[in-house]
Design an enzyme around this catalytic site. Structure first.
Site, short mmCIF file in Angstrom:
data_model
loop_
_atom_site.label_atom_id
_atom_site.label_comp_id
_atom_site.label_asym_id
_atom_site.label_seq_id
_atom_site.Cartn_x
_atom_site.Cartn_y
_atom_site.Cartn_z
N HIS A 356 0.79 -1.23 0.00
CA HIS A 356 0.00 0.00 0.00
C HIS A 356 0.82 1.27 0.00
O HIS A 356 0.26 2.36 0.12
CB HIS A 356 -0.92 0.06 1.22
CG HIS A 356 -1.99 -0.97 1.23
ND1 HIS A 356 -3.25 -0.73 0.74
CD2 HIS A 356 -1.99 -2.24 1.65
CE1 HIS A 356 -3.99 -1.81 0.88
NE2 HIS A 356 -3.25 -2.75 1.44
N LYS A 544 -8.20 14.05 4.77
CA LYS A 544 -7.34 12.86 4.75
C LYS A 544 -6.31 13.03 5.85
O LYS A 544 -6.22 14.10 6.46
CB LYS A 544 -6.64 12.71 3.39
CG LYS A 544 -5.98 14.01 2.89
CD LYS A 544 -5.39 13.85 1.49
CE LYS A 544 -6.40 14.00 0.37
NZ LYS A 544 -6.72 12.76 -0.32
N ARG A 545 -5.53 11.96 6.12
CA ARG A 545 -4.46 12.11 7.10
C ARG A 545 -3.57 13.31 6.74
O ARG A 545 -3.37 13.60 5.57
CB ARG A 545 -3.62 10.82 7.15
CG ARG A 545 -4.30 9.67 7.85
CD ARG A 545 -4.64 10.00 9.29
NE ARG A 545 -3.45 10.15 10.10
CZ ARG A 545 -2.89 9.16 10.79
NH1 ARG A 545 -3.41 7.96 10.79
NH2 ARG A 545 -1.81 9.38 11.52
N LYS A 550 0.99 14.51 1.20
CA LYS A 550 -0.38 14.80 0.76
C LYS A 550 -0.56 16.31 0.50
O LYS A 550 -1.53 16.74 -0.08
CB LYS A 550 -1.40 14.29 1.77
CG LYS A 550 -1.43 12.75 1.88
CD LYS A 550 -2.44 12.28 2.89
CE LYS A 550 -2.37 10.80 3.19
NZ LYS A 550 -3.06 9.96 2.18
N THR A 652 -8.43 6.76 -1.88
CA THR A 652 -9.77 6.20 -2.06
C THR A 652 -10.83 7.28 -1.86
O THR A 652 -11.93 7.16 -2.40
CB THR A 652 -10.03 5.04 -1.08
OG1 THR A 652 -9.50 5.38 0.20
CG2 THR A 652 -9.37 3.76 -1.57
N LYS A 656 -14.63 8.36 -3.67
CA LYS A 656 -15.88 8.69 -2.94
C LYS A 656 -16.41 10.04 -3.40
O LYS A 656 -17.61 10.22 -3.60
CB LYS A 656 -15.63 8.71 -1.43
CG LYS A 656 -15.24 7.34 -0.87
CD LYS A 656 -14.64 7.42 0.54
CE LYS A 656 -13.97 6.09 0.88
NZ LYS A 656 -13.04 6.16 2.02
C1 26W Z 1 4.11 0.58 10.06
C2 26W Z 1 3.38 1.88 9.99
C3 26W Z 1 2.46 1.94 8.82
C4 26W Z 1 1.09 1.84 9.01
C5 26W Z 1 0.22 1.87 7.95
C6 26W Z 1 2.94 2.09 7.54
C7 26W Z 1 2.08 2.14 6.47
C8 26W Z 1 0.72 2.02 6.67
C9 26W Z 1 -0.24 2.02 5.50
C10 26W Z 1 0.34 1.23 4.36
C11 26W Z 1 -0.63 3.40 5.12
C12 26W Z 1 -1.86 3.47 4.26
O1 26W Z 1 -2.97 3.52 4.76
N1 26W Z 1 -1.69 3.51 2.92
C13 26W Z 1 -2.79 3.89 2.05
O2 26W Z 1 -3.47 2.75 1.60
C14 26W Z 1 -4.63 3.12 0.86
C15 26W Z 1 -5.38 1.87 0.52
O3 26W Z 1 -4.68 1.11 -0.41
C16 26W Z 1 -4.22 3.91 -0.38
O4 26W Z 1 -5.39 4.33 -1.05
C17 26W Z 1 -3.40 5.13 0.01
O5 26W Z 1 -2.92 5.79 -1.14
C18 26W Z 1 -2.24 4.69 0.89
O6 26W Z 1 -1.55 5.84 1.39
#
Ligand code: 26W
Length: 811
Positions: A356, A544-545, A550, A652, A656
């Protein structure tokens, strides 16, 4: 399909209320009324749930298990009623009892067990799997505290715990008899018995994993799948404290606390990996419990473990559950006496992995010493996987030491989880076309050349049931009136709506719906912040975050730029705009928190400046979450998707927004590219550096943010305003943002994209002025959003990766 009539519902509801609360309905509080309704709905669901499971077992249908550290479900009542097909009926029934269903629904606490995109995607996928009659279940952690609640105090973010279980969670069922034991620490004794090695794990600490199951209701198809979340408990929960001596008593409590800590709290980090021991514990805890329970169930209902991968698929949502690979190996080898090669064949064919993010700081790598100590047997297995993989690499790339170092699983004292996930699974996918290409050609190119057939793309999607039917009832009604309702089961049928893009009556209706949704949001803004916003202004939204990539900062500098322009010419003829922001910053992410402060400082100044005649308003919505998104997105005119090209894997919310008739302003990043391909250049506003340009800068340098700034007076002004007291008397308050942009050379090309962004925004003004054109763009966006339903995504996973499901069987 589930059937019930209004009279029976009313009777059931009254009965249920009295049964639970022991007082007559008329004396009950709203929250009690909500609880009774939730419990009644769960009752309605139970038989279907049992039947679904029975059918799965009897037919031996291939089961999919979606392993994820996060499930961001939001509220469940409204969507469960909708999917059961009884929401309208209940609404009417409750009305007869003088109860407002919408109001009850709003009393439900969000189930916020996720950070952002990744967790919400998992929730959309559960909804789609159930609705498409695919036997697919979630497996995760039942955190006692979900994602923190955000308060804005004096313009800054303050975090408070999300005590979502304060009131009973009516949806879950605790399954004591399905608990599993998870082992940590200790050592591994290796013995040679009857000609083979035996691995004996001893002196370990045990933790009890108790599952809580939540029903996931399919859309009008009688399918109820499960979300199983694990909670950590001491093995012997019934401590007889009196029998302990003082020392033992304290130790016992310490032990209890340390065990419970495992499922206590969701890490509020996304896109940033920290390497904390507790997080490693969390990962193994739910993965081990999940795999053990799958194997137990499989042995009971199917049997032959050598055929495991024909009957089940396990999907890992990012690398967080990667230990599913060595855990399955451990069970097959140590407990089921598989040979290494058989175990490896079954494991790799069972497991598939989604990536992701390409942000380097998000890639998980665990320190070997910590890992070994916490999970000695799992570490041994990873060592063996690594040894065999290196052997393969040596054969393929003899003497290419550097390449082998780069690709190894254990290297430089770290276990690299992404490498383990790629090597130990049969499928690796990215979440949008561009993202997958970047994985293949750049981030994971070595692996792609070695295993080209593993790599594939599955562009993300969103459930149109929550994000359109539930959250935008008026637009749903308009679609039904114009094109019927086949799109509910076949979302791409929404394309038929394109026919109406220039229809004056439909356009009028679209703008009326948007206006009503904006009024709804305006009311909330008034309640939350006491600010009155003009619903005739452009609702320009970035939710968003909060993260540097971003680029909320780009948005902020733009607003500062327009404000400067207006101050120079108060009669400037531009359509009024309401800029709406929402999003949480990771508590330890200083720059992101400063960005929130900056937005609030800009709001404070602009919102109170009489000189600009209320032309601009800046709103930062507190505590952005799924429920707030459901309110904001249908009210949006302009969707801001402005990440630095290459950095947003998919996004995503972009999907929406378009589904709700917003026009998008975007960089060609993530799924924005596919949105552009769908709607055409004339129905989206694109700006900014291209992928090639960004990659070129990163590879070859040549970018100077100072030079860019010095060549543009607008940029000189806005950057100076960060530090000259214009937005806060404390000139140091935003210094870090200034320095990040200038002294640290603006890693995300905010200044570089500023000019092109400003021009694109001027184009937005022009388009918005032409009402017919704008509504026609909105209509085209809606019409082309069907492809971004997660039903399409899940069908692709089912056929392309999992080999599961009977597509359209029920239609
Ligand atoms: C280990 C810490 C950590 C926690 C969560 C690292 C990375 C993450 C995720 C991979 C972050 C995340 O939510 N990524 C998002 O995933 C969405 C669903 O696929 C995408 O639409 C977003 O672009 C992406 O930033």
């Amino acid at each position: 399909m589930f059937k019930i009539n209004k009279e029976v519902f009313i009777k059931d509801y009254k009965r249920k209320f009295v049964e639970i609360h022991g007082v007559p309905l008329e004396e009950g509080s709203d929250i009690e009324k909500y609880q009774a309704l939730g419990i009644l709905v769960k009752d309605y669901v139970i038989d279907m749930w049992i039947n679904t499971n029975k059918r799965y077992n009897d037919n031996k249908e291939k089961q999919v298990y979606y392993f994820s550290m996060e499930f961001l479900l939001g509220r469940l009542l409204g969507n469960s009623l909708l999917n059961l097909g009884i929401r309208d009926l209940c609404k009417e029934g409750l009305k007869e009892l003088n109860i407002d269903l919408d109001k009850l629904e709003e009393l439900e606490q969000d189930q916020g067990l996720g950070n952002g995109g990744l967790g919400r995607l998992a929730a959309c996928f559960l909804d789609s799997m159930a609705s498409l009659n695919i036997p697919g279940h979630g497996c995760g952690i039942r955190y006692k505290y979900g994602f923190f609640e955000q308060k804005i105090i004096n313009g800054s973010q303050v975090e408070t715990p999300d005590v979502w279980l304060r009131k009973d969670n009516v949806w879950e069922i605790k399954k004591h008899n399905k608990a599993e034991v998870v082992k940590f620490g200790g050592e591994v004794k290796v013995e040679y018995i009857d000609g083979s090695l035996k691995f004996n794990h001893i002196n370990y600490d045990s933790v009890l994993a108790t599952p809580y199951d939540t029903p996931i209701v399919g859309y009008k198809n009688d399918v109820i799948n499960s979300l199983r979340l694990w909670s950590a408990e001491p093995i012997n929960n019934e401590f007889d404290f009196s029998s302990f001596s003082r020392g033992e008593y304290l130790k016992a409590i310490e032990y209890k606390n340390s065990v419970e800590a495992i499922s206590q709290v969701l890490y509020p980090e996304d896109s940033f990996y920290e390497g904390k021991l507790l997080r490693l514990k969390q990962q193994y805890f739910f993965v081990s419990a999940g795999i053990q329970s799958i194997i137990r169930h499989y042995k009971k209902h199917i049997g032959d473990l050598y055929l495991l991968n024909d009957r089940i698929a396990i999907h890992i949502n990012d690398t967080h559950p990667t230990m599913a690979i060595p855990e399955l190996m451990r069970i097959l080898i140590d407990e089921e006496n598989f040979s290494w090669d058989d175990a490896w064949r079954v494991t790799t064919n069972t497991i598939s992995y989604t990536n992701h993010t390409i942000l380097a700081e998000a890639l998980e790598k665990w320190e070997v010493n910590m890992f070994k100590k916490l999970l000695p047997r799992i570490y041994m297995i990873i060592e063996e996987i690594d040894r065999r993989f290196r052997e393969e690499l040596n054969n393929r790339y003899p003497y290419q030491e550097e390449k082998i170092h780069k690709m190894a699983i254990i290297e430089d004292g770290f276990v690299k989880m992404a490498h383990l996930a790629v090597v130990g699974s049969h499928s690796v996918n990215g979440v949008a076309k561009l993202h997958t290409e970047i994985l293949k050609k750049q981030e994971m190119s070595d692996f792609y050349y070695m295993f080209p057939r593993k790599f594939n793309n599955k562009t993300n999607g969103i459930t149109h049931r929550r994000w359109l039917i539930k959250s935008n009832p008026e637009l749903t009604k308009l679609l039904k009136m114009t094109i019927g309702d086949s799109w509910i089961k076949h979302p791409t049928d929404m394309e038929a709506f394109k026919r109406f893009k220039d229809d004056a009556v439909v356009q009028e209706k679209l703008s009326e719906i948007k206006k009503n949704n904006k009024e709804r949001l305006a009311k909330k803004i008034k309640e939350q912040q006491g600010i009155i916003v003009d619903t005739n202004s452009i609702f320009d939204v970035q939710v968003k975050r909060i993260h540097a990539y971003k680029r909320q900062t780009l948005n902020a500098l733009r607003i500062m730029g327009i404000y400067n322009k207006l101050l120079g010419d108060p009669n400037l003829d531009i359509p009024p705009r309401t800029f709406i922001f929402g999003g949480k910053a990771a508590p330890g992410y200083y720059l992101a928190k400063k960005t929130i402060e900056l937005i609030n400082a800009i709001g404070k100044k602009i919102n109170n400046d009489k000189r600009i005649n209320d032309k601009l308003k800046v709103i930062f919505m507190e505590n952005y979450n799924v429920s707030l998104a459901e309110l904001i997105i249908p009210a949006t005119d302009l969707s801001e998707q402005i990440s630095t090209t290459t950095k947003e894997a998919s996004g995503t919310s972009n999907m929406k927004f378009m589904m709700n008739g917003a026009v998008t302003i975007a960089t060609l990043d993530g799924a924005n590219v596919e949105i552009r391909d769908e709607v055409g250049d004339e129905n989206i506003i694109i700006f900014g550096l291209t992928e090639k340009e960004v990659v070129n800068y990163y590879r070859n340098g040549g970018y100077s943010s100072w030079a860019v700034r010095n060549s543009d007076n607008r940029l000189i002004n806005v950057t100076e305003q960060l530090v000259n007291g214009f937005y806060d008397q404390d000139r140091e308050r935003f210094r870090i943002i200034y320095r990040d942009l200038l002294d640290y050379n603006d890693e995300f090309f905010v200044l570089k994209d500023f000019d092109s962004y400003m021009n694109a925004q001027e184009k937005v003004d022009e388009l918005y002025r032409n009402k017919a054109k704008w509504q026609s763009m909105a209509a085209v966006n809606i019409a082309h959003s069907g492809i971004f339903s997660s039903d399409r995504t899940i069908q692709e996973y089912a056929t392309g990766i999992w080999g599961s499901g009977f597509l359209y069987k029920n239609l």
